[in-house]
Scaffold this active site. Structure first.
Site, PDB file in Angstrom:
ATOM      1  N   ASP A   4       0.818  -1.224   0.000  1.00 30.19           N
ATOM      2  CA  ASP A   4       0.000   0.000   0.000  1.00 30.19           C
ATOM      3  C   ASP A   4       0.842   1.260   0.000  1.00 30.19           C
ATOM      4  OD1 ASP A   4      -2.563  -1.363   2.226  1.00 30.19           O
ATOM      5  OD2 ASP A   4      -2.279  -1.509   0.064  1.00 30.19           O
ATOM      6  N   VAL A   5       1.999   1.214   0.669  1.00 31.12           N
ATOM      7  CA  VAL A   5       2.778   2.451   0.806  1.00 31.12           C
ATOM      8  C   VAL A   5       3.454   2.863  -0.493  1.00 31.12           C
ATOM      9  CG1 VAL A   5       3.171   2.008   3.240  1.00 31.12           C
ATOM     10  CG2 VAL A   5       4.891   1.306   1.580  1.00 31.12           C
TER      11      VAL A   5
END
Lengths: 460, 92
Positions: free
Chosen positions: A387-388
């Site tokens: 996600d990052v």
């Protein structure tokens, strides 16, 4: 005379706790702060026992003895990767203790006299409700992090309605309790409904958001303890509970700011996320790199940025990553580690993990420091992060991640991703980074892949 | 009662102020440490256990002591362990 003595002692110990927390906010004094708080707590236990005349000493010591053994054993033996779920579980136990304390004191009062004062009834209710929500919420958080249950946001039919129903029931319970303070059954029923509410509130939150949830539940356990302080008339409990409650709320806000999402979005966002993002299966092809391909890209680069994520922790590959860095540095490659604020399961998780692997501190950079450097990087190696580094959060308004600041991994010349498989990862959100033209994936467990890559690098 | 409410408000304000600037890497140890402190409920459990409660009251108090102790002891030890990881390479 006796009472004043204890009041003063407990006030001093409260100061010890406050200073302890303050010192925990700064790297140089953190260890001492923790020790100070622990010492203050230990003294508080001794003086509490003394104030009660050491009554029922043996069974009490037995319970504390068993509790200490379990606590120390878990604390020393848990792997760093499992540490967030341990904190969640410990927090839940505190919530359980608050419920039991409030219930037993309420029972005792009712057996002595028919009516409870309004203040007593309300604070007992608060302690039970918040304590029970903390207990079950924490257990769900534990299960999600241990991956013993689905890590995706769980949505079911009429969930919003049911959750609201249970919340209202809890409030209605307060009204009934105030009207019928002598009925212990109402307190028990409230505990039961609150416990279910705790489950309902946490299951619609995705696994990747668990750190925020744990921080919030941490705050709740403080609030429950504070309310119990009113019930048992202990100022120290009120102070310490309020302290933890308030500081927990601030910490939760800090974490949300790091994700650039509001707390409301984290807690209730799943109810409104477009289902298509969560369920769509992969359609564009992912390019596969062999370990040799990866090794070639890495050794011929002049600047490499490593992006560690939870997958690194799960695979216990932090030492392998450092070994790879050492090999590359010997070949003249410049290595940088990009640490996103919510990489891993808790803020600071990656820092602890890499420190454990003896990665030099000055090679770690946070988001603001490193984000402009990605376009100058030849290779970005992503180990278990998802996600990052998801570009959708910049542009795709439908994505649950929209608005969260991410690492600009896609701007590197070549992106190499170490990934277990073709699935969508922990939070179930698709990541277009994996299908970009300059991306390639090395499939398999991070540790195994790193070992192979290191071998190939050595042979170049 | 009103005295206790004063204490509540002041302690909360203190809690808000104390956590103003925390470097990201300390978020987790801080969360763990404050979690251990929330085990202060142990004191409430002890106070109750030492009174006359009847069978169920005693049982609940002993269970509360057991679980709260795990919270406190486990919490402080795991926080110390986390902080120990930073010891070697502090300061940048």
């Amino acid at each position: 005379m006796n009472n004043i003595f204890y009041q003063i002692i407990f006030l001093l110990l409260a100061v010890g706790l406050v200073i302890g927390i303050k010192l925990l906010s700064s790297p140089k004094t953190a260890k001492f702060g923790n020790a100070l708080a622990a010492f203050s707590m230990a003294l508080a236990v001794i003086f509490t026992l003394a104030e009660g005349g050491f009554n029922k000493f043996m069974p009490i010591m037995a319970c504390m003895g068993f509790g200490s053994v379990v606590g120390i054993a878990w604390a020393q033996r848990v792997k760093m990767t499992a540490m967030p779920q341990l904190v969640a579980l410990l927090n839940g136990f505190g919530g359980l203790a608050s419920v039991l304390v409030a219930l037993s004191e309420t029972m005792r009062f009712l057996s002595l006299q028919a009516d409870l004062s309004l203040g007593f009834a309300i604070t007992s209710w608060v302690s039970i409700v918040v304590g029970a929500i903390t207990l079950t919420g924490s257990v769900i958080a534990y299960l999600k992090l241990e991956e013993l249950m689905s890590t995706k946001a769980i949505i079911f039919f009429a969930q919003r309605f049911i959750t609201i129903l249970f919340s209202l029931s809890v409030l209605v319970g307060l009204i009934f309790i105030v009207k019928n303070p002598a009925c212990i059954f109402l307190f028990l029923l409230t505990a039961f409904i609150s416990a279910i509410l705790g489950v309902l509130l946490v299951i619609p939150i995705g696994g990747a958001d668990m750190p925020v949830v744990i921080s919030l539940l941490n705050s709740y356990s403080g609030i429950a303890a504070m309310a119990a302080g009113f019930v048992v008339e202990s100022n120290l409990l009120i102070i310490a509970g309020a302290l933890v409650g308030a500081s927990g709320i601030i910490l939760t806000r800090l974490m949300c700011q790091a994700m650039n999402r509001s707390l409301i979005n984290v807690i209730f966002g799943a109810f409104y996320a477009k289902q298509s993002i969560l369920l769509k299966s992969e359609q564009k092809p992912m390019r596969e790199f062999s370990p040799m391909d990866a090794a070639m890209f890495l050794s011929t680069a002049s600047r490499v940025i490593m992006v560690p994520g939870y997958g690194l922790a799960v695979s216990q590959a932090q030492r392998n990553l450092r070994e790879l860095s050492d090999e590359l540095k010997a070949k003249g490659v410049n290595i940088f580690y990009a640490i996103h604020p919510v990489a891993g399961r808790m803020p600071g998780h990656m820092n602890v993990l890499l420190a454990e692997a003896d990665v030099p501190y000055n090679e770690l950079y946070d988001l603001d420091q490193i984000n402009s450097e990605f376009e100058n990087a030849d290779v970005c190696l992503i180990v278990g992060a998802n996600d990052v580094v998801n570009p959708d959060s910049r542009t795709n308004k439908d994505s649950p991640l929209y608005g969260m600041p991410i690492l600009n991994a896609d701007k590197a010349k070549t992106v190499i991703v170490l990934k277990r498989g073709k699935g969508s990862g922990f939070s179930g959100v698709e990541n277009p980074l994996f299908t970009l033209d300059n991306s390639g994936l090395v499939f398999g467990d991070a540790k195994a892949s790193l070992v192979k890559i290191i071998q190939e690098v050595k042979s170049i | 009662m009103i005295m206790q409410i004063y204490i509540l408000v002041l302690a909360s304000l203190l809690g808000f102020e104390v956590i103003s600037k925390v470097p990201t890497m300390l978020h987790t140890p801080l969360m763990s440490g404050s979690n251990a402190i929330s085990g202060i409920i142990l004191l409430g459990a002890l106070a109750i256990a030492m009174q006359d409660n009847g069978f169920f009251g005693d049982l609940m108090a002993y269970l509360a002591i057991f679980f709260a102790t795990i919270n406190v002891v486990g919490g402080f030890f795991v926080t110390d362990r986390m902080l120990g990881m930073f010891k070697k390479k502090s300061g940048r």
